[in-house]
Motif scaffolding. Structure first.
Motif, short mmCIF file in Angstrom:
data_model
loop_
_atom_site.label_atom_id
_atom_site.label_comp_id
_atom_site.label_asym_id
_atom_site.label_seq_id
_atom_site.Cartn_x
_atom_site.Cartn_y
_atom_site.Cartn_z
N ALA A 84 8.53 4.72 -17.47
CA ALA A 84 7.36 3.84 -17.42
C ALA A 84 7.75 2.46 -16.90
O ALA A 84 7.05 1.88 -16.06
N GLU A 85 8.85 1.93 -17.38
CA GLU A 85 9.31 0.61 -16.92
C GLU A 85 9.68 0.67 -15.44
O GLU A 85 9.36 -0.26 -14.68
N ARG A 86 10.30 1.74 -15.01
CA ARG A 86 10.64 1.89 -13.59
C ARG A 86 9.38 1.94 -12.73
O ARG A 86 9.33 1.35 -11.65
N ALA A 87 8.36 2.64 -13.21
CA ALA A 87 7.10 2.72 -12.48
C ALA A 87 6.47 1.35 -12.35
O ALA A 87 5.95 0.97 -11.30
N ALA A 88 6.50 0.58 -13.44
CA ALA A 88 5.93 -0.77 -13.42
C ALA A 88 6.72 -1.68 -12.49
O ALA A 88 6.14 -2.45 -11.71
N LEU A 89 8.04 -1.58 -12.53
CA LEU A 89 8.88 -2.40 -11.65
C LEU A 89 8.69 -2.02 -10.18
O LEU A 89 8.69 -2.89 -9.31
N ALA A 90 8.50 -0.74 -9.90
CA ALA A 90 8.25 -0.31 -8.52
C ALA A 90 6.93 -0.86 -8.00
O ALA A 90 6.86 -1.36 -6.86
N LEU A 91 5.89 -0.77 -8.81
CA LEU A 91 4.60 -1.30 -8.40
C LEU A 91 4.66 -2.82 -8.25
O LEU A 91 4.14 -3.38 -7.29
N ALA A 92 5.33 -3.48 -9.18
CA ALA A 92 5.47 -4.93 -9.10
C ALA A 92 6.22 -5.34 -7.83
O ALA A 92 5.83 -6.31 -7.16
N LEU A 93 7.26 -4.62 -7.49
CA LEU A 93 8.02 -4.91 -6.27
C LEU A 93 7.13 -4.77 -5.04
O LEU A 93 7.09 -5.65 -4.18
N ALA A 94 6.41 -3.66 -4.96
CA ALA A 94 5.54 -3.43 -3.81
C ALA A 94 4.48 -4.53 -3.69
O ALA A 94 4.23 -5.04 -2.60
N LEU A 95 3.88 -4.90 -4.82
CA LEU A 95 2.86 -5.95 -4.79
C LEU A 95 3.45 -7.31 -4.43
O LEU A 95 2.88 -8.05 -3.63
N ALA A 96 4.60 -7.64 -5.02
CA ALA A 96 5.22 -8.94 -4.75
C ALA A 96 5.59 -9.07 -3.28
O ALA A 96 5.38 -10.13 -2.67
N LEU A 97 6.11 -8.01 -2.70
CA LEU A 97 6.47 -8.05 -1.28
C LEU A 97 5.23 -8.15 -0.40
O LEU A 97 5.23 -8.88 0.58
N ALA A 98 4.18 -7.43 -0.77
CA ALA A 98 2.94 -7.50 0.00
C ALA A 98 2.34 -8.90 -0.08
O ALA A 98 1.88 -9.45 0.93
N LEU A 99 2.36 -9.50 -1.26
CA LEU A 99 1.83 -10.85 -1.41
C LEU A 99 2.68 -11.86 -0.64
O LEU A 99 2.16 -12.80 -0.05
N ALA A 100 3.99 -11.66 -0.63
CA ALA A 100 4.87 -12.56 0.13
C ALA A 100 4.57 -12.46 1.62
O ALA A 100 4.53 -13.49 2.31
N LEU A 101 4.33 -11.26 2.12
CA LEU A 101 3.97 -11.10 3.53
C LEU A 101 2.65 -11.79 3.83
O LEU A 101 2.49 -12.43 4.86
N ALA A 102 1.70 -11.66 2.92
CA ALA A 102 0.40 -12.28 3.12
C ALA A 102 0.53 -13.79 3.18
O ALA A 102 -0.14 -14.46 3.96
N GLU A 103 1.40 -14.36 2.36
CA GLU A 103 1.60 -15.81 2.35
C GLU A 103 2.23 -16.30 3.64
O GLU A 103 2.04 -17.44 4.03
N GLU A 104 2.99 -15.44 4.31
CA GLU A 104 3.62 -15.81 5.57
C GLU A 104 2.67 -15.63 6.75
O GLU A 104 3.04 -15.83 7.89
N GLY A 105 1.45 -15.21 6.47
CA GLY A 105 0.47 -15.03 7.53
C GLY A 105 0.55 -13.67 8.18
O GLY A 105 -0.05 -13.44 9.21
N THR A 106 1.29 -12.76 7.59
CA THR A 106 1.40 -11.40 8.11
C THR A 106 0.39 -10.53 7.40
O THR A 106 0.24 -10.61 6.20
N ARG A 107 -0.27 -9.70 8.15
CA ARG A 107 -1.21 -8.78 7.52
C ARG A 107 -0.46 -7.76 6.70
O ARG A 107 0.52 -7.18 7.16
N ILE A 108 -0.91 -7.52 5.49
CA ILE A 108 -0.27 -6.52 4.63
C ILE A 108 -0.30 -5.17 5.33
O ILE A 108 0.65 -4.40 5.26
N ALA A 109 -1.37 -4.90 6.06
CA ALA A 109 -1.50 -3.61 6.75
C ALA A 109 -0.42 -3.43 7.82
O ALA A 109 -0.10 -2.31 8.18
#
Length: 147
Positions: A84-109
């Motif tokens: 369960a913790e691994r699943a949460a950390l995986a989702l958190a990683l994916a979201l954090a990286l997507a949000l970081a890309l969005a902040e740099e002006g890169t489309r998440i898509a």
């Protein structure tokens, strides 16, 4: 790095923080396990490069062993985390990286590594809808506080 903004001196920041801090309390009081919240907060802030935040979340992770705290950076390989913790950390990683890309002006898509269905599906095997909502909002909350 020089300080860019003084949140304590800006009237607008005070007005926003009046609502921002209670939102953090709502997340803390959610049904997402406290241990999971602290592990995710620690990992997201490691990704974000916020030394003050990493220090704070390491200290707030009451009951956590130094081994688990030190191995959060290598959560995939470390045998000390639950599925369960691994699943949460995986989702958190994916979201954090997507949000970081969005902040740099890169489309998440357009990201090379998008948030795949399997990450969300795996997390849903361990957390209910309310807990998943809290997890996603926690990552967003942690990332937004770095501006």
């Amino acid at each position: 790095m020089d300080t860019r903004l003084d949140y304590f001196a800006a009237p607008t920041a005070g007005k926003v923080l009046k609502y921002f801090m209670p939102a953090g309390k709502v997340l803390k009081d959610s049904s997402l396990p406290a241990t999971t919240q602290e592990l995710v907060a620690l990992r997201v802030n490691q990704i974000n490069g916020c030394a003050v935040c990493v220090d704070m979340h390491t200290k707030e992770a009451a009951g956590e062993t130094p081994v688990r705290l030190n191995l959060v950076t290598a959560w995939r390989e470390a045998a000390v985390f639950t599925e369960a913790e691994r699943a949460a950390l995986a989702l958190a990683l994916a979201l954090a990286l997507a949000l970081a890309l969005a902040e740099e002006g890169t489309r998440i898509a357009d990201a090379a590594q998008e948030i795949g269905d399997e990450v969300g599906t795996h997390a849903a095997e361990h957390y209910d809808g309310e807990q998943l909502t809290a997890l996603v909002m926690l990552v967003s909350f942690l990332t937004s506080s770095l501006a």
